[in-house]
Structures are given as C-alpha cells and as structure tokens.
Scaffold this active site. Structure first.
Site, PDB file in Angstrom:
ATOM      1  N   LYS A 227       0.821  -1.215   0.000  1.00 29.29           N
ATOM      2  CA  LYS A 227       0.000   0.000   0.000  1.00 29.29           C
ATOM      3  C   LYS A 227       0.851   1.259   0.000  1.00 29.29           C
ATOM      4  CE  LYS A 227      -4.268  -2.053   1.596  1.00 29.29           C
ATOM      5  NZ  LYS A 227      -5.337  -2.150   2.614  1.00 29.29           N
ATOM      6  N   ARG A 261      -2.970 -10.319   5.379  1.00 25.93           N
ATOM      7  CA  ARG A 261      -3.380 -10.413   3.978  1.00 25.93           C
ATOM      8  C   ARG A 261      -2.270  -9.837   3.095  1.00 25.93           C
ATOM      9  NH1 ARG A 261      -6.297  -7.236   0.168  1.00 25.93           N
ATOM     10  NH2 ARG A 261      -7.811  -8.433  -1.061  1.00 25.93           N
TER      11      ARG A 261
END
Length: 283
Positions: A227, A261
C-alpha cells in the site's frame, strides 16, 4: 492477554498457531492498485491461487471489484461473472478455504454457493442491508473491516479525533451488531482497515498501536500489502514495496496479529519462520 487461536469458517476451523495465517490475495479485476489485469483471465487466476496455496497460504481471498482509492464500482452481475468460475475451480482443486472479498450480498451468496467459506467485507457488513442475513444463514466466517466513507471519497480528507480510539469504537460497535444479529462470536474476525480512509500518519498510528485491537477479543486481520503508505515511508512512491511490506509483516507478527493479507506468500512465510526462530527463548 489471551489471544484467539481459531476462526470458525463455514465448513472448517482455521487454527492459528505461533505464526499468523497468511491470506493470499487474488484480484480478478482489471484495475486493482497492485496487480490489476494480471489475473482477469479465470485460468490464470486459478493457477495463481493454487500457486499461493502451494506456497503456504492459509486462505485464498478472491475479489472481483477493486476498492483502491477512486475506483469505479462494479455491477453485481459483472462481479459475479468474474469471481464465480474462479472460486468453483479453486475449491475443486484445493482444501484451502476461499474468502470472497465483496460488500454485495448477492455476490457473497453466489460465492458461498460456489464453495467460499468466508465473507470479507470492507464496509463492515453495512454496505448492503441483506449482507447480515447472508452471513447468518450461511454460517460463513465473517471479516468486518473499518472504512471511513467509501472508495470513491475515502482519501479526500480522512479525519479522526483519535484514530486508534475511533476505530476501536467502530469495531466494537460492529462486533456488537453482528452478535445481536445472531452471528456466533467464533465466526467473527475484525480488520482496522489500513489504507481505507486513512492518511499516512493514521496508518502508522494504527500499526504502532495495533496490539490495542486485541481487546476486541476476536481474530484480527491486517491488509497492508504494497500500500501507498509504505512508499511514503521509503520516501519514494514509485519504489517496489515488497521489502517494506515484509518489514511491516514481521512487526505485525510480533504484535500477535492472527491473519495477515498479502500478495507475496512464499517469501513472507520464510521471513516469518526465521523471525519466529529468533524470538524463541534461549534454551
């Protein structure tokens, strides 16, 4: 503090031992921020998912709609068209539980009928009024995430009085709502939603204080992989983020996060194994 060591899914129970369980990301989308378009072909998506399973994934998370900032919503029929053939083929070839990453009740129901065992909902099961019914009737494992606003607006101006306290309050409320709806507590997992309606500093605060979320008494899922805040930490938004992702993963493991994740399974599992060895008490 005693951390949960299992998460009940639709047809099985995911046991969590000394290492966090890894949820492998399989985006069947043309526009996801990291791998959009790579696995839009069902055959390629299935092959990739099976590779992640062979590398050590404990869950395979299948998504047919990008939730990156400013993404375009996808119609129910199109999302179903993307994910159902993939789920059916995966569950016919591996026993690794499949998660459907969706906020739409019709998509979740179709995925569960195809063999999925988990509903992973970025809206915390608030985006579709029918989602709670689907969750209750199916007996699926539930992951409820925090997101401020929606993907089209969430990064415009995220604001919190105290990001950790505010999200603790929200997740507490969502857990209560799920319990009151009849969801068994052993089926609930919670996710503070790194990158969803959070600034760079908000994400850092959530990671630094992530142990606080154990007070919720549920397995915790963190999705930080590749991210943008990692690029900001590196001082280069265009940098490869896999090494930074690994560093954050090791931190999360040290804080007792139960499910992580990630896009990259093999190297992540190797790093976790080495880290676990080094943190064992000397004998």
């Amino acid at each position: 503090m005693n951390f949960p060591v299992a998460w009940r899914l639709r047809h099985t129970t995911l046991a969590i031992d000394h290492l966090p369980a890894l949820m492998g990301i399989v985006n069947v989308t043309p526009d996801s921020f990291s791998d959009g378009g790579k696995f839009i072909d069902p055959g390629q998506a299935v092959d990739y998912a099976l590779r992640l399973a062979a590398e050590g994934a404990s869950i395979l998370d299948i998504g047919g709609e990008s939730t990156r900032p400013y993404s375009t919503p996808v119609a129910v029929a199109e999302e179903i068209r993307r994910v159902i053939p993939v789920i059916k083929k995966i569950v016919s070839q591996t026993a690794i539980p499949v998660s459907i990453d969706t906020s739409k009740a019709l998509v979740a129901r179709a995925a569960l009928e195809a063999g999925a065992q988990i509903i992973n909902d970025v809206t915390g099961l608030t985006g579709d009024p029918e989602m709670l019914s689907v969750a209750l009737e199916s007996g699926a494992g539930i992951c409820a995430m925090h997101m401020q606003a929606n993907p089209q607006t969430m990064q415009d101006n995220p604001h919190y009085v105290d990001v950790v306290e505010d999200i603790m309050r929200y997740l507490t409320q969502r857990k209560t709502a799920l319990l009151e709806a009849g969801i068994d507590p052993s089926r609930i997992c919670l996710d503070p939603g790194i990158g969803f309606g959070k600034s760079h500093q908000h994400n850092i605060q959530l990671l630094v204080h992530c142990r606080r979320f154990h007070e919720l008494g549920c397995p915790l899922l963190i999705g930080h992989s590749r991210k943008g805040f990692i690029g900001e930490m590196l001082g280069d938004k265009q940098a490869d983020r896999d090494a930074g992702t690994l560093a954050v993963t090791l931190w999360l493991a040290q804080q007792g996060m139960q499910i992580i994740r990630v896009h990259e399974i093999a190297r992540t599992l190797q790093a976790l194994q080495v880290d676990s060895w080094l943190r064992q008490p000397s004998t």
